[in-house]
Design an enzyme around this catalytic site. Structure first.
Site, PDB file in Angstrom:
ATOM      1  N   GLY A  72       0.821  -1.202   0.000  1.00 46.24           N
ATOM      2  CA  GLY A  72       0.000   0.000   0.000  1.00 46.24           C
ATOM      3  C   GLY A  72       0.854   1.249   0.000  1.00 46.24           C
ATOM      4  O   GLY A  72       0.496   2.264  -0.620  1.00 46.24           O
ATOM      5  N   ASN A 153      -6.574   4.354   9.820  1.00 45.70           N
ATOM      6  CA  ASN A 153      -5.965   3.145  10.369  1.00 45.70           C
ATOM      7  C   ASN A 153      -5.947   3.107  11.888  1.00 45.70           C
ATOM      8  O   ASN A 153      -5.865   2.032  12.486  1.00 45.70           O
ATOM      9  CB  ASN A 153      -4.534   2.994   9.843  1.00 45.70           C
ATOM     10  N   GLN A 181      -7.340   0.337   4.765  1.00 48.16           N
ATOM     11  CA  GLN A 181      -8.111  -0.109   5.931  1.00 48.16           C
ATOM     12  C   GLN A 181      -9.596  -0.291   5.628  1.00 48.16           C
ATOM     13  O   GLN A 181     -10.336  -0.840   6.452  1.00 48.16           O
ATOM     14  CB  GLN A 181      -7.947   0.895   7.073  1.00 48.16           C
ATOM     15  N   SER A 201      -3.623  -2.990   0.165  1.00 45.78           N
ATOM     16  CA  SER A 201      -2.520  -3.843   0.610  1.00 45.78           C
ATOM     17  C   SER A 201      -3.087  -5.178   1.069  1.00 45.78           C
ATOM     18  O   SER A 201      -3.933  -5.229   1.961  1.00 45.78           O
ATOM     19  CB  SER A 201      -1.756  -3.170   1.760  1.00 45.78           C
ATOM     20  N   HIS A 203      -2.132  -7.731   2.841  1.00 47.20           N
ATOM     21  CA  HIS A 203      -1.996  -8.310   4.177  1.00 47.20           C
ATOM     22  C   HIS A 203      -2.974  -7.722   5.185  1.00 47.20           C
ATOM     23  O   HIS A 203      -3.067  -8.199   6.318  1.00 47.20           O
ATOM     24  CB  HIS A 203      -0.557  -8.173   4.686  1.00 47.20           C
ATOM     25  N   THR A 239      10.200  -8.128 -11.950  1.00 50.30           N
ATOM     26  CA  THR A 239       9.578  -9.434 -12.172  1.00 50.30           C
ATOM     27  C   THR A 239       8.376  -9.617 -11.255  1.00 50.30           C
ATOM     28  O   THR A 239       8.463  -9.417 -10.045  1.00 50.30           O
ATOM     29  CB  THR A 239      10.595 -10.566 -11.927  1.00 50.30           C
ATOM     30  N   CYS A 326       3.269   1.000  11.798  1.00 55.36           N
ATOM     31  CA  CYS A 326       4.389   1.576  11.051  1.00 55.36           C
ATOM     32  C   CYS A 326       5.170   2.598  11.879  1.00 55.36           C
ATOM     33  O   CYS A 326       6.267   2.991  11.513  1.00 55.36           O
ATOM     34  CB  CYS A 326       3.882   2.221   9.774  1.00 55.36           C
TER      35      CYS A 326
END
Length: 392
Positions: A72, A153, A181, A201, A203, A239, A326
């Protein structure tokens, strides 16, 4: 074995078994480079395009508007830097955002300010809502992009994204939303929401870490963030991570298909938790009770430190948070809580509980009991709490 309750799903979620099962073939047998022309490479390329089509369908987008990134944070950076750099030559050097954005946005805007851009950081009210009229009034003929997060968040506040998008579209200004979120918690159709760019994102919704999704509306011209090969339609080189892209698409599909039932359960559990905590003296709910992400509850307890609360809860087998993962290494109080008007000393005593669908009533009751014990014990040792009581 000690009881364990994970109440920090806003930081990250456990990868679900169906998602892991979908990923496994591309971590083992189907390992071909999607850019290669031989059969195993072509198969990987086809699998990625299938995932892109699925994500586009789920978000109301076209496949060519979906790009896979590493996170994200990367998607946020691409939106802001890409738009700012592309529009600078046209004299559009102004950025609008809010005071409670994730640092992936705030720090990027700060970096752009050092490069000659100007920025407006809009205030929020006591529940964390930004004013649509403030956004409209802040837009000038130099504004390049408005970036307002969908759901906060830390305090879970859900912003009026559709209305903000309408204003930006009317004014001819690019609109980006960090929906990390919000996705799988509220319905998202990018066309109906009038967004030009959107960040996700995996996860955060039971997918793997290390893969993000970026929606870029057809016709919106922004610069690349990275340069290199021709992957992702020459817009995001490197990649492709086939397994993680497959996992992101599967997690999004499951999260959206199960959303209504899950959100009703989470809202019930969140309200049960607040009902159990709100009789603790000098505690307060941060954000709106109703217009917030269902599995999020952020509470401040006066007279104690958030870090001490978290360590004490951890000792009882409860994993919670004091804000964004974070910035968990920072001793500064949450910028979000300060922005909604909390004094430093109260902001320091805040806890964020965030749940997934496996939370039970028994888990909630245990959290209530444990939190009450922890707050009582810490306050008994706190000279600050004694001062607060004596001032009453």
């Amino acid at each position: 074995m000690q009881r364990f309750i994970y109440a920090d799903n806003a930081a990250t979620t456990k990868i679900s078994k169906p998602v892991l099962d979908a990923m496994m073939p591309y971590l083992t047998e189907e390992y071909g480079n999607p850019s290669s022309i031989y059969a195993i490479g072509r198969k990987s390329k086809r699998i990625i395009e299938d995932a892109r089509e699925k994500v586009a369908e789920l978000l109301g987008a076209e496949p060519r508007e979906i790009f896979f990134t590493s996170s994200g944070t990367e998607s946020d950076n691409w939106a802001l830097r890409g738009a700012a750099e592309a529009l600078k030559a046209k004299g559009k050097t102004h950025i609008i955002t809010s005071a409670i954005e994730h640092h992936a946005v705030l720090h990027t805007v700060k970096a752009l300010e050092k490069e000659g851009f100007t920025a407006t950081y809009l205030p929020v009210n006591s529940e964390g809502f930004v004013s649509v009229s403030d956004i409209e009034n802040a837009i000038t003929d130099k504004t390049a992009i408005v970036s307002i997060m969908f759901a906060n968040n830390e305090i879970g506040t859900i912003q009026p994204i559709k209305e903000i998008g309408e204003i930006c579209r009317k004014k001819g200004v690019y609109f980006h939303t960090d929906a990390v979120q919000a996705v799988t918690h509220v319905p998202i159709n990018v066309k109906e929401l009038n967004v030009d760019m959107l960040s996700l994102s995996a996860h955060k919704f039971h997918g793997p870490k290390g893969v993000g999704i970026f929606y870029l509306r057809k016709g919106v011209r922004i610069n690349n963030l990275l340069y290199g090969g021709g992957q992702e339609n020459s817009r995001r080189p490197s990649t492709e991570n086939t397994a993680y892209i497959v996992g992101a698409a599967k997690a999004l599909e499951l999260g959206i298909s199960e959303m209504e039932k899950r959100e009703a359960h989470l809202k019930k559990m969140r309200n049960r938790l607040w009902e159990g905590l709100k009789d603790i003296p000098r505690c307060r709910l941060n954000g709106s009770l109703e217009n917030r992400v269902s599995g999020n509850l952020n509470v401040s307890f006066e007279g104690v430190e958030g870090e001490a609360i978290l360590l004490s809860l951890d000792f009882k087998g409860i994993a919670a948070s004091s804000g964004s993962a974070c910035t968990s290494g920072s001793l500064d109080p949450s910028h979000v809580l300060l922005a909604i008007g909390l004094p430093h000393e109260i902001a320091h005593g805040s806890v964020r509980y965030s749940f997934s669908e496996d939370i039970t009533e028994e888990d909630i009751d245990y959290i209530i009991e444990a939190t009450k014990e922890v707050i009582s014990k810490l306050r008994a040792m706190s000279p600050v709490w004694e001062k607060i009581k004596n001032e009453e």
